[in-house]
Write a protein that holds these residues in place. Structure first.
Motif, PDB file in Angstrom:
ATOM      1  N   TYR A 126       0.829  -1.207   0.000  1.00 25.74           N
ATOM      2  CA  TYR A 126       0.000   0.000   0.000  1.00 25.74           C
ATOM      3  C   TYR A 126       0.865   1.259   0.000  1.00 25.74           C
ATOM      4  N   ASP A 127       1.949   1.241   0.769  1.00 26.74           N
ATOM      5  CA  ASP A 127       2.849   2.402   0.795  1.00 26.74           C
ATOM      6  C   ASP A 127       3.430   2.679  -0.590  1.00 26.74           C
ATOM      7  N   GLN A 132       2.045   1.893  -3.489  1.00 26.52           N
ATOM      8  CA  GLN A 132       0.990   2.437  -4.338  1.00 26.52           C
ATOM      9  C   GLN A 132       0.725   3.909  -4.034  1.00 26.52           C
ATOM     10  N   ILE A 133       0.717   4.241  -2.736  1.00 21.39           N
ATOM     11  CA  ILE A 133       0.493   5.636  -2.348  1.00 21.39           C
ATOM     12  C   ILE A 133       1.607   6.530  -2.886  1.00 21.39           C
TER      13      ILE A 133
END
Length: 326
Positions: free
Chosen positions: A193-194, A196-197
């Motif tokens: 997720y990091d 992708q962010i």
């Protein structure tokens, strides 16, 4: 030695992972994101590692929180650039905002420059010792050391747990194994997720740069159209019609083209060829009138009778004309 390199240079295609690995291995830090270096302290120490003794490390602040403190670090970096005659422009206002794309681009340039000096090799450089004279340098070294020891402990814990569970019965070892799997899932999901962010942030920054670029162009056109000398020209009015259109309609462009075409039609002057032809026509008409008058006079004389001609001669004799004296 590369000081100014183009945007299509291979240096700007180096990924974030490689940049972070290079920073952490060179300075013994534990950065997880490139924008963590936005304070400017990391850049100063990278230059110190490349040119030992050139950077006054006692002026560098690794604990910079406010923009004022960050700017002081970039002033130190700019002084070093001036001493080394490096012409690279430092966009401080963008870097201190902590935007990933801006910091990544500048760090890519830093890596390219450091690699161009002595092949990027740093001999007998102790980053921990050099950071001790900096404000907040010791704390930064402690954080990196503690995070590295924590990572080592995390990697060593599953090994010890697995060896300890191997000695137990198979039934009793099922629960710890399942718990370890459950606890490992969130740690594997969070980095994804990091990443992708971070990618989304980079794309947003790129779009904002492109938007600002084209907006600046439109603003320059608007200022030019407001110049006193050309403000009332039809072409300028057509440009303003397109600039200030509030709806996305194709008729706006057609209206602007009609404005320009209408003005061109009104201001179209007579051609020199047409003027010359008109002058020739008038001159020929005048010549024809003169020829007609001469013909009329000649015809009038020939139609006179002999008696009228003698009376004309007697009139001339009576008038005392020298032509009739004998």
């Amino acid at each position: 030695m590369a000081t100014n390199i183009g945007m299509m240079d291979s240096a700007y295609f180096v990924g974030r992972s490689e940049i972070l690995a290079w920073i952490n291995s060179t300075l013994h830090l534990n950065l997880s994101r490139v924008e963590e270096a936005c304070t400017g302290a990391v850049h100063c120490q990278l230059m110190d590692a490349t040119h030992p003794g050139m950077v006054p490390m006692h002026k560098v602040n690794f604990d910079a929180k406010s923009e004022y403190e960050m700017i002081q670090n970039y002033k130190v970096l700019q002084d070093v650039f001036n001493k080394l005659k490096i012409t690279k422009h430092i966009e401080v206002n963008k870097l201190i905002k902590g935007r990933p794309l801006d910091n990544l681009e500048f760090m890519q340039w830093m890596k390219r420059y450091c690699d161009s000096v002595n092949g990027g090799l740093v001999h007998s450089y102790n980053p921990l010792e050099r950071r001790e004279s900096c404000k907040g340098g010791k704390e930064a070294s402690k954080k990196s050391a503690s995070s590295q020891s924590t990572n080592k402990g995390v990697t060593a814990a599953p090994k010890a747990q697995s060896s300890h569970n191997a000695r137990r019965h198979d039934v009793t070892s099922v629960n710890p194994t399942t718990q370890a799997i459950k606890t490992s899932k969130p740690s594997a999901v969070v980095p994804a997720y990091d990443e992708q962010i971070t990618e989304l942030k980079l794309s947003v920054d790129s779009l904002e740069k492109e938007r600002d670029f084209y907006f600046a162009k439109l603003r320059d056109i608007e200022i030019l159209c407001q110049s006193p000398g050309i403000e009332h020209l039809p072409i300028v009015g057509a440009i303003k019609r397109i600039l200030y259109a509030t709806d996305d309609d194709a008729s706006v462009v057609a209206e602007a083209q009609a404005m320009v075409f209408h003005q061109q039609k009104e201001a179209e002057p007579l051609s020199p060829i047409a003027e010359v032809s008109e002058e020739r026509t008038s001159s020929e008409t005048q010549k024809r009138k003169n020829i007609v008058n001469v013909d009329v006079d000649t015809a009038g004389i020939t139609t006179l009778s002999p008696r009228q001609r003698l009376s004309d001669v007697s009139d001339v004799h009576c008038s005392g004309s020298p032509l009739m004296t004998y």
